[in-house]
Write an enzyme that holds these catalytic residues in place. Structure first.
Site, PDB file in Angstrom:
ATOM      1  CB  THR A  56      -0.554  -1.777   6.708  1.00  0.00           C
ATOM      2  OG1 THR A  56      -1.636  -0.851   6.823  1.00  0.00           O
ATOM      3  CG2 THR A  56      -0.711  -2.871   7.758  1.00  0.00           C
ATOM      4  CG  PHE A  57       2.357  -5.913   5.101  1.00  0.00           C
ATOM      5  CD1 PHE A  57       1.068  -5.800   5.607  1.00  0.00           C
ATOM      6  CD2 PHE A  57       2.802  -7.181   4.751  1.00  0.00           C
ATOM      7  CE1 PHE A  57       0.252  -6.914   5.765  1.00  0.00           C
ATOM      8  CE2 PHE A  57       1.995  -8.303   4.908  1.00  0.00           C
ATOM      9  CZ  PHE A  57       0.715  -8.167   5.412  1.00  0.00           C
TER      10      PHE A  57
END
Length: 410
Positions: A78-79
């Site tokens: 995600t990040f």
């Protein structure tokens, strides 16, 4: 609906930065006529989720706009990928190389550690699109986005919010609409909107489960609410929507787990991140032992020294990348007995070329070609596209404006 931000509150949120506007990038609009751009992320939305029959709003946007499956960066988590989408750089080049990582000076980063998430030093290796826009004199607002809680390069979005997973999707939409209700000088030229429930449901239930389908329908309804809100404000035909995801999702099982304990003494390891991709560092003095045991091919996985990670992954030069990176086959997980896999569900982080990791890309609105399928999309291509839509000269990255040229009307 969240209360509308007042001008006074906006002034508190904003960090005013002096500087010269960038030379506009040629695009389909004169600067004064450029429509607002709303960048929407549906975390964990696999490209083929559009075929589940529960996303009529998204499918209509596909039919009326430009779209295509998009390759995320590796690792497909995600990040790193959210920062890639707004910087146009692969994780190795923007510095957010994993959801958890270690920096020799800053210590440990994890997405659930507020002190790290809000520390600009983690993010300052690259400039996100909202910083570029603010430096050019545009107003921006972020209704959640990794990195937006930090003053990157000393600059924040004019309006920004701390991540609150409990906030319903409709409330997130209503806040963006409230920003669009502000007088023109205070209205965002760029706004971001983030939904996480599809990713959460995919992890808990797997990509094919009823709970994941329900989450898809819920997000589709929230986007329908956004479009209805734009229509009520006379903006339906005057706003550009760029809808993306950060990665896909693959089914996993407690039966498909590679135990590191069976390969090497776990006391010889410092595990930075594990699951569908693993970052680990040997304990000082045990480097040779760990490399001998792990580096190379194993049943259902492969491990590399950071310097030997295949070039197509564009990973390994950043000092935040761990000494050894392991990638399991899609559907398999890497764990230790001290940190076991206890549930069936879904995961991501796998080889970014895997079909299960393909992400979503849709663009719709004025200046966007109608009914176009864009091929060979990569997540690094989104930032140059946003720059062109906003009329901004964006910092050079790994993406190419030409890769999304078919999405725009000249």
């Amino acid at each position: 609906m969240l209360p509308r931000l007042t001008t006074a509150f906006a002034a508190v949120c904003a960090l005013i930065v002096a500087g010269c506007a960038s030379t506009p990038t040629p695009g389909p609009f004169a600067p004064a006529a450029r429509p607002p751009v709303i960048l929407i992320s549906i975390d964990g939305f696999r490209w083929d989720y559009l075929q589940r029959g529960v996303t009529p709003t998204l499918n209509a946007l596909v039919a009326e706009g430009a779209s295509g499956p998009m390759r995320p960066s590796f690792p497909s988590v995600t990040f790193p990928n959210h920062y890639t989408l707004v910087t146009g750089k692969h994780p190795d080049h923007h510095g957010i190389v994993s959801n958890a990582m270690v920096d020799a000076e800053l210590g440990r980063f994890a997405l659930d550690v507020p002190e790290a998430v809000t520390d600009r030093r983690w993010w300052d290796q690259a400039e996100p699109i909202w910083v570029t826009a603010e430096k050019a004199g545009l107003v921006t607002g972020t209704m959640f986005w990794p990195g937006s809680e930090a003053a990157i390069g000393g600059v924040r979005p004019t309006y920004w919010t701390r991540f609150d997973q409990s906030l319903p999707g409709d409330a997130r939409v209503d806040q963006v609409l409230a920003w669009l209700d502000l007088p023109p000088p205070e209205r965002p030229a760029l706004a971001t909107l983030y939904f996480d429930i599809v990713d959460t449901a995919g992890h808990e239930n797997g990509p094919d489960a009823a709970g994941t389908v329900e989450a898809l329908a819920s997000v589709d309804a929230s986007i329908a609410r956004l479009i209805a809100g734009l229509k009520a404000r006379g903006l339906e035909d005057d706003a550009v929507l760029v809808i993306v995801s950060d990665h896909g999702m693959a089914a996993t099982s407690p039966e498909r787990v590679i135990q590191l304990d069976d390969l090497v003494d776990p006391e010889a390891l410092r595990i930075v991140y594990t699951g569908a991709v693993t970052f680990l560092d040997p304990v000082p003095g045990r480097e040779a032992e760990v490399e001998t045991a792990l580096v190379g091919r194993h049943p259902h996985a492969e491990c590399w020294r950071k310097a030997d990670i295949p070039a197509r992954f564009v990973l390994g030069s950043n000092p935040r990348v761990a000494a050894i990176v392991c990638s399991p086959e899609v559907g398999w997980l890497i764990a230790t007995r001290a940190r076991p896999v206890t549930r069936s569900g879904g995961a991501h982080g796998y080889d970014n070329a895997a079909p299960e990791m393909r992400a979503l890309f849709i663009a719709h609105g004025p200046g966007v070609a109608r009914g176009i399928r864009v091929g060979d999309l990569d997540s690094v291509d989104v930032q140059p596209l946003l720059g062109r839509l906003l009329g901004l000269a964006v910092p050079p990255g790994d993406g190419r404006a030409g890769d999304t040229a078919a999405a725009l009307i000249d």
